[in-house]
Design a protein around this motif. Structure first.
Motif, PDB file in Angstrom:
ATOM      1  N   GLU A  31       0.340 -10.861  -3.466  1.00 35.40           N
ATOM      2  CA  GLU A  31       0.330 -10.840  -4.927  1.00 35.40           C
ATOM      3  C   GLU A  31       1.383 -11.782  -5.501  1.00 35.40           C
ATOM      4  N   ASP A  32       1.153 -12.211  -6.746  1.00 39.79           N
ATOM      5  CA  ASP A  32       2.042 -13.181  -7.389  1.00 39.79           C
ATOM      6  C   ASP A  32       3.305 -12.538  -7.958  1.00 39.79           C
ATOM      7  N   THR A  33       3.242 -11.268  -8.304  1.00 38.35           N
ATOM      8  CA  THR A  33       4.382 -10.588  -8.911  1.00 38.35           C
ATOM      9  C   THR A  33       4.678  -9.287  -8.173  1.00 38.35           C
ATOM     10  N   PRO A  34       5.904  -8.774  -8.281  1.00 38.20           N
ATOM     11  CA  PRO A  34       6.222  -7.490  -7.628  1.00 38.20           C
ATOM     12  C   PRO A  34       5.396  -6.353  -8.213  1.00 38.20           C
ATOM     13  N   LYS A  35       5.139  -5.374  -7.390  1.00 37.33           N
ATOM     14  CA  LYS A  35       4.405  -4.193  -7.847  1.00 37.33           C
ATOM     15  C   LYS A  35       5.298  -3.308  -8.701  1.00 37.33           C
ATOM     16  N   ALA A  36       6.606  -3.316  -8.425  1.00 32.36           N
ATOM     17  CA  ALA A  36       7.557  -2.512  -9.192  1.00 32.36           C
ATOM     18  C   ALA A  36       8.948  -3.112  -9.067  1.00 32.36           C
ATOM     19  N   GLU A  37       9.767  -2.852 -10.069  1.00 31.31           N
ATOM     20  CA  GLU A  37      11.188  -3.241 -10.041  1.00 31.31           C
ATOM     21  C   GLU A  37      12.009  -1.980 -10.271  1.00 31.31           C
ATOM     22  N   ILE A  38      12.684  -1.530  -9.230  1.00 30.44           N
ATOM     23  CA  ILE A  38      13.406  -0.265  -9.253  1.00 30.44           C
ATOM     24  C   ILE A  38      14.897  -0.529  -9.421  1.00 30.44           C
TER      25      ILE A  38
END
Length: 245
Positions: A31-38
């Protein structure tokens, strides 16, 4: 990088973890972007949930039959809710993982809530700072194989990943994060460690100076979540409110 480069298949579902002092980015390699930013912090507070009474009385000299237990709060929604006696801890220090217990809490949350899949089904790519220490790399590798049972694990410098992401194997990567700013030379995909230039000025310092400037101008920065009630005031008058106890 694609999953095929990591583990010999286009549909393998490799995971990418990009830890930083401010947040941990989690996602799939395809994928081009992260699934989440924690957020890279964990809230720790005493567990005040009701406990069952013990069947037997404690022995003489035992101060308490109920040792204090703690609850851990992870991710933005839980961290931004005010809780009594909650302390916030960051598992990162100087761009490296320092508190391994807190780090494992974040990883457990990532697999359970973000990925929602068993860790043994996904090879993992992990980024690291150019000055990461050998014992920390070994510790991380041990945790990923021994606890999470990942089928494959690859650890790579974040500056090299940034260069590859922009289609360059040789580049000068300028990285300004929460706690520091670095200039990292990358040559043919390899970081030149002895040429890394590092400054302790980062986003946290800029936010602190901006906060000091606004407060010196008489601007109140109390978060809305900490205000119990407020009164109507005239324009340009100082706000009047009651904080939550």
């Amino acid at each position: 990088m694609s999953g095929g480069m990591l583990y010999g298949g286009d549909e393998i579902g490799a995971l990418v973890f990009d830890p930083g002092h401010h947040s941990l980015r989690v996602g799939y390699a395809q994928e081009d972007t992260p699934k989440a930013e924690i957020p890279a912090v964990v809230g720790v507070a005493p567990d005040e949930s009701p406990k069952l009474e013990p069947e037997a009385k404690p022995e003489e000299g035992n101060i308490s039959s109920h040792p204090t237990t703690y609850k851990y709060y992870i991710d933005t929604t839980y961290l931004h809710s005010p809780r009594p006696n909650m302390e916030v801890h960051n598992y990162m220090k100087d761009g490296m993982i320092e508190n391994w217990d807190m780090f494992e809490k974040i990883m457990d949350y990532s697999y359970e809530k973000i990925i929602q899949s068993e860790s043994q089904f996904h090879p993992v790519l992990f980024s690291e700072s150019p000055w990461n220490q050998r014992q920390k790399r070994e510790k991380l590798t041990e945790i990923m194989f021994e606890k999470y049972k990942v089928p494959a694990f690859f650890l790579v410098k974040n500056a090299a990943l940034a260069a590859f992401a922009n289609g360059r194997a040789t580049a000068l990567v300028i990285d300004s994060g929460a706690t520091h700013t670095t200039a990292v030379p990358v040559l043919d995909g390899y970081v030149i460690s002895n040429a890394v230039v590092k400054s302790p000025l980062g986003g946290d310092y800029l936010v602190l100076r901006a906060r000091e400037l606004l407060e010196s101008m008489g601007i109140d920065l109390t978060p809305a979540a900490l205000i119990a009630s407020k009164e109507v005031v005239r324009e340009k008058d100082k706000p009047r409110y009651v904080k939550k106890s």
